[in-house]
Every structure is written in structure tokens, then in C-alpha cells.
Design a protein around this motif. Structure first.
Motif, PDB file in Angstrom:
ATOM      1  N   VAL A  42       1.015  -1.464   0.054  1.00 43.17           N
ATOM      2  CA  VAL A  42       0.225   0.033   0.167  1.00 43.17           C
ATOM      3  C   VAL A  42       1.057   0.972  -0.266  1.00 43.17           C
ATOM      4  N   SER A  43       2.099   1.297   0.763  1.00 46.30           N
ATOM      5  CA  SER A  43       3.266   2.156   0.237  1.00 46.30           C
ATOM      6  C   SER A  43       3.754   2.883  -0.704  1.00 46.30           C
ATOM      7  N   LYS A  44       3.344   1.641  -1.592  1.00 50.94           N
ATOM      8  CA  LYS A  44       3.345   2.209  -3.456  1.00 50.94           C
ATOM      9  C   LYS A  44       2.548   2.333  -4.341  1.00 50.94           C
ATOM     10  N   ILE A  45       0.961   1.269  -3.817  1.00 48.02           N
ATOM     11  CA  ILE A  45      -0.040   1.912  -4.164  1.00 48.02           C
ATOM     12  C   ILE A  45      -1.015   2.178  -3.606  1.00 48.02           C
ATOM     13  N   ASN A  46      -2.132   2.564  -3.837  1.00 46.87           N
ATOM     14  CA  ASN A  46      -2.978   3.237  -3.281  1.00 46.87           C
ATOM     15  C   ASN A  46      -3.911   2.265  -3.787  1.00 46.87           C
ATOM     16  N   LEU A  47      -4.897   1.517  -2.556  1.00 48.51           N
ATOM     17  CA  LEU A  47      -4.994  -0.138  -2.793  1.00 48.51           C
ATOM     18  C   LEU A  47      -6.808   0.414  -1.749  1.00 48.51           C
ATOM     19  N   THR A  48      -8.000  -0.246  -2.622  1.00 53.83           N
ATOM     20  CA  THR A  48      -8.928   0.055  -1.769  1.00 53.83           C
ATOM     21  C   THR A  48      -9.137  -0.859  -0.694  1.00 53.83           C
ATOM     22  N   GLU A  49      -9.650  -1.563   0.399  1.00 52.25           N
ATOM     23  CA  GLU A  49      -9.759  -1.752   1.812  1.00 52.25           C
ATOM     24  C   GLU A  49     -10.190  -3.346   1.196  1.00 52.25           C
ATOM     25  N   ILE A  93      -4.941 -10.371  -8.102  1.00 52.87           N
ATOM     26  CA  ILE A  93      -5.844  -9.438  -7.082  1.00 52.87           C
ATOM     27  C   ILE A  93      -5.626  -7.416  -7.905  1.00 52.87           C
ATOM     28  N   LEU A  94      -5.031  -7.450  -8.362  1.00 50.09           N
ATOM     29  CA  LEU A  94      -4.621  -6.633  -9.733  1.00 50.09           C
ATOM     30  C   LEU A  94      -5.357  -6.146 -10.423  1.00 50.09           C
ATOM     31  N   SER A  95      -5.575  -4.719 -10.942  1.00 48.31           N
ATOM     32  CA  SER A  95      -6.052  -4.682 -12.289  1.00 48.31           C
ATOM     33  C   SER A  95      -4.686  -4.078 -12.808  1.00 48.31           C
ATOM     34  N   LYS A  96      -4.514  -4.638 -14.861  1.00 47.52           N
ATOM     35  CA  LYS A  96      -3.049  -4.251 -15.143  1.00 47.52           C
ATOM     36  C   LYS A  96      -2.180  -2.934 -14.748  1.00 47.52           C
ATOM     37  N   ASP A  97      -3.528  -2.010 -14.783  1.00 49.72           N
ATOM     38  CA  ASP A  97      -3.049  -0.217 -14.279  1.00 49.72           C
ATOM     39  C   ASP A  97      -2.005  -0.595 -13.102  1.00 49.72           C
ATOM     40  N   GLN A  98      -2.810  -1.004 -12.383  1.00 46.52           N
ATOM     41  CA  GLN A  98      -2.445  -0.858 -10.390  1.00 46.52           C
ATOM     42  C   GLN A  98      -1.198  -1.719 -10.866  1.00 46.52           C
ATOM     43  N   LEU A  99      -0.854  -3.142 -11.041  1.00 43.20           N
ATOM     44  CA  LEU A  99       0.252  -3.521 -11.358  1.00 43.20           C
ATOM     45  C   LEU A  99       1.952  -3.022 -12.214  1.00 43.20           C
ATOM     46  N   GLU A 100       1.267  -2.607 -12.725  1.00 38.96           N
ATOM     47  CA  GLU A 100       2.332  -1.145 -13.709  1.00 38.96           C
ATOM     48  C   GLU A 100       2.824  -0.567 -13.034  1.00 38.96           C
ATOM     49  N   SER A 101       1.722  -0.360 -11.882  1.00 38.34           N
ATOM     50  CA  SER A 101       2.198   1.123 -10.768  1.00 38.34           C
ATOM     51  C   SER A 101       3.198   0.997 -10.147  1.00 38.34           C
ATOM     52  N   TYR A 102       2.635  -0.232  -9.608  1.00 34.72           N
ATOM     53  CA  TYR A 102       3.460  -1.620  -8.331  1.00 34.72           C
ATOM     54  C   TYR A 102       5.319  -1.427  -9.097  1.00 34.72           C
ATOM     55  N   GLU A 103       5.039  -2.652 -10.171  1.00 30.24           N
ATOM     56  CA  GLU A 103       6.229  -2.320 -10.836  1.00 30.24           C
ATOM     57  C   GLU A 103       7.614  -1.568 -11.017  1.00 30.24           C
ATOM     58  N   TYR A 104       6.712   0.047 -11.323  1.00 32.58           N
ATOM     59  CA  TYR A 104       7.326   1.876 -11.924  1.00 32.58           C
ATOM     60  C   TYR A 104       7.642   1.343  -9.946  1.00 32.58           C
ATOM     61  N   GLU A 105       7.212   1.280  -8.680  1.00 29.23           N
ATOM     62  CA  GLU A 105       7.870   1.537  -7.700  1.00 29.23           C
ATOM     63  C   GLU A 105       8.536   1.061  -7.706  1.00 29.23           C
ATOM     64  N   MET A 106       8.907  -0.660  -7.917  1.00 28.01           N
ATOM     65  CA  MET A 106       9.699  -1.144  -7.860  1.00 28.01           C
ATOM     66  C   MET A 106      11.263  -1.105  -8.558  1.00 28.01           C
ATOM     67  N   ASN A 107      11.201  -0.747  -9.413  1.00 22.94           N
ATOM     68  CA  ASN A 107      11.424  -0.135 -11.250  1.00 22.94           C
ATOM     69  C   ASN A 107      11.760   0.553 -11.103  1.00 22.94           C
ATOM     70  N   LYS A 108      11.674   2.336 -10.764  1.00 19.19           N
ATOM     71  CA  LYS A 108      11.866   3.232 -11.707  1.00 19.19           C
ATOM     72  C   LYS A 108      12.498   3.641 -12.944  1.00 19.19           C
TER      73      LYS A 108
END
Length: 426
Positions: A42-49, A93-108
Motif C-alpha cells: 500500500v505504500s507503493k500504490i493506493n488500494l481499496t480495503e 488481485i490487482l488490475s493491469k494499471d495497478q500492477l504496472e504502477s507497482y512495478e514502476y515503484e519497484m523499478n523506477k
């Protein structure tokens, strides 16, 4: 100019990842170590409950399987994968956009992911998004290229996919954090030196921030595209667009600035009690001079007639009062006078002329003379009147006896060397 401002506003409005917004209900469902793992995502991408709970449930299931493995005798060192959250873990669990955002935060450093992350800001169309995803997939995680080579691949492909404005904006986005940090450091120095009347007025700060966006985005240090000579050239060219306030603070804080007559005046602005109008004029003249010098250098190998370089001395004497000019020359030459005096002392020591002399007293006397001489000589460059010519001559006559003796010994040594060379020639 309008496009540049629009691009800049887009960068400023980029979303910032806020601190982890964990659901308060997680503590009722999961143990602390599970919540800790969820928080990392959650510190990398905003997620719903709901998404957070799904991650927690999956971790619980992984934990259950890990405990079974331990019971069956599997070594604890083999259980790391059970508690690893990666793309494969998150994919269901995550959408494609969310996955890409997470990947980006892991590898900027992945510029394909950066483009996808900021697709909205870049105004990418569906075809562009599809092509970037395709390129990202084809590059793969097992690339054998170096980091620099990989960045070059990103840029080469993105240059083909994006428009020019999109490509420029992406590079400025990539360096947003660096640019913000650079601008903040500059602003802190500006506040410390009290160079702005109202530190809460961010108009000037925005100009400095915009400059750093342009500089960092263009130079693109991570790509290492330029050798030192090229990098220096582009750095100097971009520096021509420095806001006056940034030039001002760099001069006063020994930052990067050109050493010319205008900067030397600004350097001692407090001693000269310069007015704001005088400082603004000096900064304008400084910027104008450096631009002319740079442009003339670029045209050296062409048939284009170079621009006339303004007379710095003429400008300074028009901007300053007579008393300010005198103070400027004293301040400007003080350090050099002391340096020459120290060198004179060393030469006197070599020639054996310092026996019985008080070093501090002698250095002071030599410094005073050298300062008078340097100021007189520079006055001669500024004012070619008969009075100044006589003044320079009078100062030269005041040369300390020690320096006259030193001059005589140096001249004698040169004469011997010349004679020796003549003999060898014969």
C-alpha cells in the motif's frame, strides 16, 4: 513558451504517493506480520480495503502452507517464497494499471513503466499504451544489457512511440524528484542570504524549479549519453537560461557561475552597498555577456560575424558610483595581492633576502603595495586619462626596496641564462 508552461504545470500536478492508507479493519482480521506485508504494498500504490483484504487472505493461505511444509520437514530456508510479494503474487488481485504502477515503484529506472504510470499526464492514446506494454514485455526481466544500454533501448523505442512533447515531458517527470530537491536546495540558500523580500512568494521558486526540470530532463544523467566535453557544453548552454535569482545566489554562495567583472562586483555587494536596481542591471549584463560569448564560440568555425562583446569595465563604471568602483577594485584585488605577496616572500627567501626580517610585518607591507599596484593597473584599464597614467607611475615608484632588490637578482639571473645560451649556440 506556452507549451513549456503547460508541460511544467502538468509536472507540478503529478500525483504524489501518500503515506500508506491501511484499512483500520485489517487489525481485526490479520496478525501484525501480515499487516506489515500489506503496508509494504500500500505504500507503493493506493488500494481499496477489499484489495488489501485479498492480499491478507492470500498471505494467510501462504502462511498455512508454509506451516504444513515445516511440519513435513521442509527446511525453513526454503520458505522465503511463501512470504514474497511479487508481480505473480499480485496478478490475480490487482488490475493491469495497478500492477504496472507497482512495478514502476519497484523499478523506477524502467521508462516503459514510467510512461504507463503517467499515461494520463502524458495523454497517451490506446495505441501508444498498447505498444509500450508490448515493448516492456519483449524487453523482459532477464535482459543481459547494462543499465545504461537498457535506458538507451527505452528511449529509442519511446522516441518512436511518443510525440516530441510527450517524450520531453516524460524525461522531466523522470527527474521530478531530483529537480524538486535541486530547487529546494537553491531556495534554502536564497532564504539564508535573504535575497527575496517575501520567502512565501513562490514566483521565483517556480522559475528555478522550471529551470531544473529543463536541465535535468535534457542532460539525463542516468542515460550517460554525453562525454565530459559534450556534457559541459550542454550544461553551459542550458545555464544561459538560469533565472537571475539563481545566478545571484550562485555567485554569493560560490556555486557554479562565470567569473567576469559583473559577478566580481556582485560578489562584494554588501561592501559596496549595491541597490536592487544596480544588482538587477549587473545580473542582466552578466547573462547578456555569457550568452554572447557562448554564441560567438559556437560560430567560430563558421563564416558568421561574431557579435560585439560589451566592455565590462565601461558597463561597471556606468552602473556603479565612483566610490563604489574604488571599493570594488580594492575588494576584487585583495586576495590576489596577498597571493602575490606570499610568492614574493618565497622568492626573497630563496635569494637569501629575508634574514632578520619580521615575516608578518613584511608580508603586510608587500600586500599593501601589491594591492595598490593591482588597483592602479586596473584603473589604468578603466580610465586612460593622463591623471591615471601618472597615478600608475607613482605607485610603481613606491615599490618596496626588497622587491627592487629581488627584481635586480631575477634580471641578473635571466641575463646569465641568456649569455649561457648564446655560448652554447656558438
Amino acid at each position: 513558451m506556452m507549451k513549456t508552461k503547460i508541460l511544467f504545470l502538468i509536472i507540478l500536478c503529478l500525483p504524489v504517493i501518500s503515506q500508506a492508507q491501511l484499512s483500520q479493519n485489517l487489525s481485526k482480521r490479520f496478525p501484525a506480520y501480515i499487516i506489515y506485508k500489506i503496508e509494504d504494498v500500500v505504500s507503493k500504490i493506493n488500494l481499496t480495503e477489499d484489495k488489501q483484504i485479498q492480499i491478507g487472505n492470500k498471505l494467510l493461505e501462504k502462511d498455512r502452507l508454509a506451516n504444513i511444509s515445516l511440519t513435513n520437514g521442509k527446511p525453513a530456508s526454503m520458505l522465503k517464497s511463501c512470504y514474497t510479494i511479487d508481480i505473480n503474487f499480485l496478478k490475480p488481485i490487482l488490475s493491469k494499471d495497478q500492477l504496472e504502477s507497482y512495478e514502476y515503484e519497484m523499478n523506477k529506472d524502467n521508462r516503459f513503466l514510467a510512461a504507463l504510470k503517467f499515461a494520463k499526464e502524458l495523454k497517451l492514446d490506446a495505441a501508444q499504451i498498447s505498444e509500450i506494454r508490448k515493448q516492456n514485455f519483449s524487453l523482459g526481466e532477464d535482459s543481459k544489457m547494462s543499465a545504461k544500454e537498457t535506458i538507451w533501448v527505452y528511449d529509442d523505442k519511446l522516441f518512436q512511440i511518443l510525440s516530441k512533447d510527450q517524450f520531453i515531458l516524460l524525461h522531466r517527470i523522470i527527474y521530478k524528484e531530483q529537480s524538486m530537491e535541486d530547487a529546494k536546495n537553491d531556495w534554502d540558500k536564497i532564504i539564508k542570504l535573504k535575497l527575496v523580500a517575501n520567502e512565501n512568494d513562490k514566483t521565483e521558486f517556480v522559475k528555478i524549479l522550471m529551470y531544473h526540470f529543463v536541465k535535468n530532463g535534457f542532460l539525463d544523467k542516468k542515460a550517460e549519453r554525453y562525454d565530459k566535453a559534450q556534457r559541459d557544453l550542454w550544461t553551459n548552454k542550458i545555464a544561459l537560461e538560469e533565472p537571475f535569482l539563481l545566478i545571484h545566489v550562485n555567485i554569493l554562495s560560490d556555486g557554479n557561475y562565470a567569473d567576469n567583472k559583473y559577478s566580481s562586483v556582485i560578489k562584494c555587494e554588501k561592501e559596496l552597498e549595491l541597490t536592487k536596481k544596480q544588482i538587477d542591471t549587473l545580473l542582466f549584463k552578466y547573462s547578456q555577456l555569457e550568452r554572447i560569448k557562448f554564441e560567438n564560440k559556437e560560430k567560430e568555425s563558421t563564416a558568421i560575424v561574431p557579435k560585439a562583446v560589451p566592455s565590462e569595465y565601461d558597463d561597471v563604471t556606468k552602473i556603479l558610483t565612483t566610490d563604489q568602483v574604488k571599493k570594488w577594485l580594492l575588494n576584487k584585488n585583495l586576495k590576489e595581492a596577498k597571493r602575490i605577496a606570499s610568492r614574493n616572500w618565497e622568492q626573497l627567501q630563496v635569494e637569501g633576502l629575508t634574514t632578520g626580517l619580521d615575516k608578518d610585518k613584511t608580508l603586510t607591507e608587500l600586500s599593501v603595495y601589491q594591492l595598490k599596484y593591482l588597483v592602479a593597473r586596473e584603473r589604468g584599464m578603466i580610465d586612460h586619462t593622463q591623471d591615471v597614467i601618472f597615478f600608475v607611475r607613482d605607485v610603481e615608484k613606491e615599490k618596496p626596496e626588497l622587491l627592487k632588490q629581488l627584481d635586480a637578482l631575477i634580471a641578473q639571473s635571466k641575463s646569465k641564462n641568456t649569455t649561457a645560451k648564446s655560448v652554447l649556440t656558438w
